[in-house]
Design a protein around this motif. Structure first.
Motif, PDB file in Angstrom:
ATOM      1  N   ALA A  44       3.114 -48.147  32.682  1.00 11.60           N
ATOM      2  CA  ALA A  44       1.878 -48.472  33.386  1.00 11.60           C
ATOM      3  C   ALA A  44       2.137 -49.245  34.675  1.00 11.60           C
ATOM      4  O   ALA A  44       1.374 -49.130  35.633  1.00 11.60           O
ATOM      5  CB  ALA A  44       0.952 -49.287  32.480  1.00 11.60           C
ATOM      6  N   VAL A  63       2.253 -46.469  28.209  1.00 10.81           N
ATOM      7  CA  VAL A  63       1.093 -45.666  27.827  1.00 10.81           C
ATOM      8  C   VAL A  63       1.584 -44.440  27.072  1.00 10.81           C
ATOM      9  O   VAL A  63       2.404 -43.665  27.576  1.00 10.81           O
ATOM     10  CB  VAL A  63       0.279 -45.243  29.065  1.00 10.81           C
ATOM     11  CG1 VAL A  63      -0.911 -44.381  28.644  1.00 10.81           C
ATOM     12  CG2 VAL A  63      -0.183 -46.465  29.846  1.00 10.81           C
ATOM     13  N   ARG A  65       0.420 -41.031  25.609  1.00  8.28           N
ATOM     14  CA  ARG A  65      -0.714 -40.142  25.835  1.00  8.28           C
ATOM     15  C   ARG A  65      -0.574 -38.870  24.996  1.00  8.28           C
ATOM     16  O   ARG A  65       0.398 -38.113  25.138  1.00  8.28           O
ATOM     17  CB  ARG A  65      -0.796 -39.780  27.317  1.00  8.28           C
ATOM     18  CG  ARG A  65      -2.110 -39.161  27.758  1.00  8.28           C
ATOM     19  CD  ARG A  65      -2.082 -38.863  29.256  1.00  8.28           C
ATOM     20  NE  ARG A  65      -1.688 -40.015  30.045  1.00  8.28           N
ATOM     21  CZ  ARG A  65      -2.502 -40.998  30.399  1.00  8.28           C
ATOM     22  NH1 ARG A  65      -3.767 -40.968  30.021  1.00  8.28           N
ATOM     23  NH2 ARG A  65      -2.065 -42.007  31.125  1.00  8.28           N
ATOM     24  N   ALA A 102      -5.120 -41.955  24.651  1.00  8.76           N
ATOM     25  CA  ALA A 102      -3.993 -42.688  25.227  1.00  8.76           C
ATOM     26  C   ALA A 102      -3.992 -44.096  24.644  1.00  8.76           C
ATOM     27  O   ALA A 102      -5.016 -44.783  24.655  1.00  8.76           O
ATOM     28  CB  ALA A 102      -4.103 -42.738  26.739  1.00  8.76           C
ATOM     29  N   THR A 104      -1.915 -47.916  24.574  1.00  4.95           N
ATOM     30  CA  THR A 104      -1.002 -48.753  25.339  1.00  4.95           C
ATOM     31  C   THR A 104      -0.231 -49.668  24.397  1.00  4.95           C
ATOM     32  O   THR A 104      -0.831 -50.411  23.613  1.00  4.95           O
ATOM     33  CB  THR A 104      -1.768 -49.605  26.370  1.00  4.95           C
ATOM     34  OG1 THR A 104      -2.450 -48.733  27.277  1.00  4.95           O
ATOM     35  CG2 THR A 104      -0.816 -50.490  27.151  1.00  4.95           C
TER      36      THR A 104
END
Length: 239
Positions: A44, A63, A65, A102, A104
């Motif tokens: 990120a 991240v 995804r 997504a 984190t």
């Protein structure tokens, strides 16, 4: 958001992190025909940029995804070095990512037992993932792009305490702007045989410049790395 911190006694890998990243990248290439790949791992701090300053070493965000229409289970791991051929590997969390979701994950680089007080060249961090479907069948292994780093600002300097935050950058910036990490040393490094831009420079008895991706055995054969006893390469899982 989950945070990954280093174990109390990290296991050191005798493999050069860049070489491992390439090997795992080969596993990801087995997914040819899947567009886009099921899982994308993205740092990120960089986003669309090539360099970021004042990044908190306790909160490096990855991240994860899910680029499919199905639920996936992901098992992460992280590996980092401080500009040495030896790295520290730590197991990350295992979690579910819903379709098109997504998540984190926050990684605490400062918690790892890295020799930052001796750091003289750029370090590297990457993450890899094992990906499973809802039934537990493994689909693929994925790997993030490498994240190169040093303490302090983008002006080559080192702050071993990491108190001023990190400068993080992508591979192209690492090779072109920081001379494969050598820009932090302030002295001469060994040229590659072909005279190309170095891929990585490690601190040690000599500055090791590698062409592409090399292994410790390759470096030993070229007289650039002293022989060392093998280190057990375990993964420490942390929930």
């Amino acid at each position: 958001m989950e945070t990954v911190r280093g174990p109390s006694t990290p296991e050191r890998s005798s493999s050069i992190t860049a070489a491992l990243a390439k090997d795992e990248g080969r596993e990801q290439s087995c997914a040819e025909g899947l567009e886009p790949p099921p899982i994308a791992l993205e740092w990120a701090a960089l986003g669309e940029h090539e360099l970021a300053e004042r990044v908190d070493p306790h909160h490096l965000e990855l991240v994860v995804r899910n680029q499919t229409g199905a639920l996936l289970k992901v098992r992460l791991r992280f590996e980092a070095d401080a500009g040495t051929p030896s790295s520290v590997r730590v197991g990350g969390p295992t979690f579910v990512v819903d379709a098109r979701e997504a998540k984190t994950i926050t990684f605490d680089l400062a918690a790892l037992d890295l020799p930052v007080e001796k750091m003289r060249t750029s370090g590297m961090l990457f993450s890899s993932a094992e990906v499973f479907d809802a039934e537990g069948q493994q689909l693929i292994s994925a790997v993030s792009a490498p994240l190169f780093w040093h303490s302090g600002t983008a002006k080559p300097s080192l702050d071993p305490t990491m108190k001023s935050g990190l400068t993080v950058y992508d591979e192209r910036t690492h090779e072109q702007r920081f001379q494969g990490g050598a820009a932090l040393r302030g002295d001469t490094v060994l040229p590659t045989l072909e005279g190309d831009q170095p891929s990585r420079v490690f601190f040690g008895d000599v500055a090791i410049v590698t062409k592409g991706r090399t292994t410790p055995k390759d470096l030993e054969a070229r007289g650039l790395l002293k022989s060392a006893n093998p280190v057990v390469d375990d993964v420490v899982e942390e929930n």
